[in-house]
Motif scaffolding. Structure first.
Motif, PDB file in Angstrom:
ATOM      1  N   SER A 128      87.476  52.083 -21.002  1.00 30.59           N
ATOM      2  CA  SER A 128      86.347  51.780 -20.135  1.00 30.59           C
ATOM      3  C   SER A 128      86.531  50.436 -19.442  1.00 30.59           C
ATOM      4  CB  SER A 128      85.048  51.754 -20.945  1.00 30.59           C
ATOM      5  OG  SER A 128      85.061  50.654 -21.859  1.00 30.59           O
ATOM      6  N   LYS A 129      85.751  50.242 -18.388  1.00 28.04           N
ATOM      7  CA  LYS A 129      85.756  48.962 -17.669  1.00 28.04           C
ATOM      8  C   LYS A 129      85.304  47.838 -18.593  1.00 28.04           C
ATOM      9  CE  LYS A 129      83.931  46.697 -13.521  1.00 28.04           C
ATOM     10  NZ  LYS A 129      83.099  46.860 -12.300  1.00 28.04           N
ATOM     11  N   LYS A 130      84.328  48.121 -19.441  1.00 26.39           N
ATOM     12  CA  LYS A 130      83.816  47.114 -20.369  1.00 26.39           C
ATOM     13  C   LYS A 130      84.925  46.611 -21.287  1.00 26.39           C
ATOM     14  CE  LYS A 130      80.357  46.343 -23.975  1.00 26.39           C
ATOM     15  NZ  LYS A 130      79.227  46.937 -24.753  1.00 26.39           N
ATOM     16  N   GLN A 131      85.739  47.537 -21.804  1.00 20.62           N
ATOM     17  CA  GLN A 131      86.826  47.139 -22.699  1.00 20.62           C
ATOM     18  C   GLN A 131      87.846  46.278 -21.961  1.00 20.62           C
ATOM     19  OE1 GLN A 131      88.133  51.022 -24.085  1.00 20.62           O
ATOM     20  NE2 GLN A 131      87.044  50.751 -26.030  1.00 20.62           N
ATOM     21  N   LYS A 132      88.100  46.598 -20.697  1.00 25.04           N
ATOM     22  CA  LYS A 132      89.059  45.822 -19.919  1.00 25.04           C
ATOM     23  C   LYS A 132      88.504  44.444 -19.568  1.00 25.04           C
ATOM     24  CE  LYS A 132      91.378  49.978 -18.347  1.00 25.04           C
ATOM     25  NZ  LYS A 132      91.640  50.965 -17.284  1.00 25.04           N
ATOM     26  N   ILE A 133      87.195  44.362 -19.355  1.00 23.32           N
ATOM     27  CA  ILE A 133      86.565  43.060 -19.146  1.00 23.32           C
ATOM     28  C   ILE A 133      86.704  42.212 -20.408  1.00 23.32           C
ATOM     29  CG2 ILE A 133      84.336  41.905 -18.846  1.00 23.32           C
ATOM     30  CD1 ILE A 133      83.537  44.156 -16.946  1.00 23.32           C
ATOM     31  N   ILE A 134      86.541  42.842 -21.564  1.00 25.45           N
ATOM     32  CA  ILE A 134      86.689  42.117 -22.829  1.00 25.45           C
ATOM     33  C   ILE A 134      88.125  41.622 -22.997  1.00 25.45           C
ATOM     34  CG2 ILE A 134      86.637  42.365 -25.343  1.00 25.45           C
ATOM     35  CD1 ILE A 134      84.268  44.284 -24.989  1.00 25.45           C
TER      36      ILE A 134
END
Length: 367
Positions: A151-157
């Motif tokens: 997910s985008k969230k995981q990549k932001i993390i």
């Protein structure tokens, strides 16, 4: 650094050329005596701000690498793609050594030349190649880790974690919070208060690489006017901070203004996105081809600019004694060094193409 494709983006060529010119600009300050005089007064303030802005040079190359290489996999022929980079580096190293031997009158024997080439000291600006080789070797594995996130969230993390490891110390581990004397005179030698881990700051190339991957995938498109305004405001803000840390002394180096520092990360991302979103696709085809051609010369130009830095700045510094007076020559010096370096790089690129043609012809003959 010189990745190409059939659907080549002129925006990427513009970014690469701007990064190259920014390198030449940063070297203006190194070669014009900026680091040898006390930082004080309007001209040195403007020079400090300009230096801060042009420090986006190397980070731009790194983000562009992530942007262009984010989908590369560990497959047959992958490692062979670094051949041209190595060829250009070796040629640049030999040319720089010849310049040092016959113009600067330094002692360079055959053993010194071999050791200087293998040790990345022959071409004085070749530290980037040493770093890039290591980054290139692990890119397929970096990509595997990035694309395994769902997910985008995981990549932001992921990006946020890298920023915390490599960039956050540059803005938190640089103060002495309980000393009034520090805030009054930060140029003194201090033991700064360490409040976050800083062991992994050397991994900043990976941070920039992942930023390039993220930008490639999610394509941020902020308002261009606001983007440009933020770049200008932050250049003056970060430059003013550097001026504050050095005022009354020669320029004070610190982690707050190194390649991986958070201010440089922010500035570089803003500049990269701004240049990426310019309407470059509307440019006439001849202009696109010219940008592409110049872009392919920037690696050699970067490495070979040492020769012209030594030659032209030697002339300038002998003619103009006062360092602050040399800022008037900023544009012509950057221009003459850049053009000279690109022309010599052109000769190296033509040699590479000739060798490739010979090897191709030989293989056909053997078949």
């Amino acid at each position: 650094m010189n990745t190409t494709s059939k659907n080549r983006s002129p925006a990427c060529d513009i970014i690469r050329i701007f990064a190259f010119l920014s390198v030449i600009s940063v070297h203006f300050f190194m070669n014009s005596g900026f680091y040898s005089v006390p930082i004080d007064g309007a001209r040195l303030y403007l020079m400090t701000v300009a230096r801060c802005f042009f420090m986006v040079c190397v980070p731009l190359f790194l983000i562009l690498t992530g942007y262009l290489m984010c989908n590369k996999k560990l497959e047959k022929g992958y490692y062979g793609r670094i051949t041209k980079t190595l060829f250009v580096y070796v040629c640049a190293s030999i040319l720089c050594i010849l310049f040092k031997k016959y113009y600067l009158m330094q002692e360079w024997g055959l053993q010194d030349t071999i050791e200087g080439t293998l040790g990345f000291t022959g071409a004085s600006y070749s530290w980037y190649i040493e770093m890039y080789i290591g980054l290139f070797l692990i890119i397929p594995f970096l990509n595997g880790a990035y694309h395994s996130l769902e997910s985008k969230k995981q990549k932001i993390i992921l990006v946020g974690t890298m920023l915390c490891l490599t960039a956050l110390p540059s803005v938190l581990n640089i103060f002495v919070f309980d000393s009034f004397a520090f805030w009054a005179e930060p140029i003194r030698e201090w033991e700064y208060t360490k409040i976050v881990p800083s062991f992994f700051t050397i991994l900043y190339p990976v941070t920039y690489y992942y930023l390039g991957c993220f930008i490639r995938e999610f394509k941020p498109k902020p308002n261009k006017a606001l983007n440009a305004l933020f770049i200008i405001v932050l250049a003056f803000a970060f430059g003013s901070f550097n001026y504050y840390r050095s005022r009354g002394s020669i320029f004070v180096s610190g982690i707050w203004q190194e390649w991986g520092a958070l201010p440089n990360v922010i500035m570089t991302v803003l500049v990269f996105i701004f240049l990426l979103n310019l309407p470059s696709e509307r440019l006439p085809s001849p202009v696109k081809k010219t940008l592409s051609y110049i872009s392919d010369l920037t690696l050699g130009g970067y490495l070979l600019s040492y020769i012209f830095d030594q030659y032209f700045y030697g002339k300038l510094n002998a003619k103009v004694d006062v360092v602050t007076d040399r800022i008037v020559y900023f544009v012509p010096m950057v221009a003459v060094v850049a053009i000279s370096s690109l022309l010599l790089s052109l000769a190296v690129n033509l040699l590479y193409k000739a060798m490739c043609a010979i090897l191709k012809s030989k293989r056909k003959t053997e078949q």
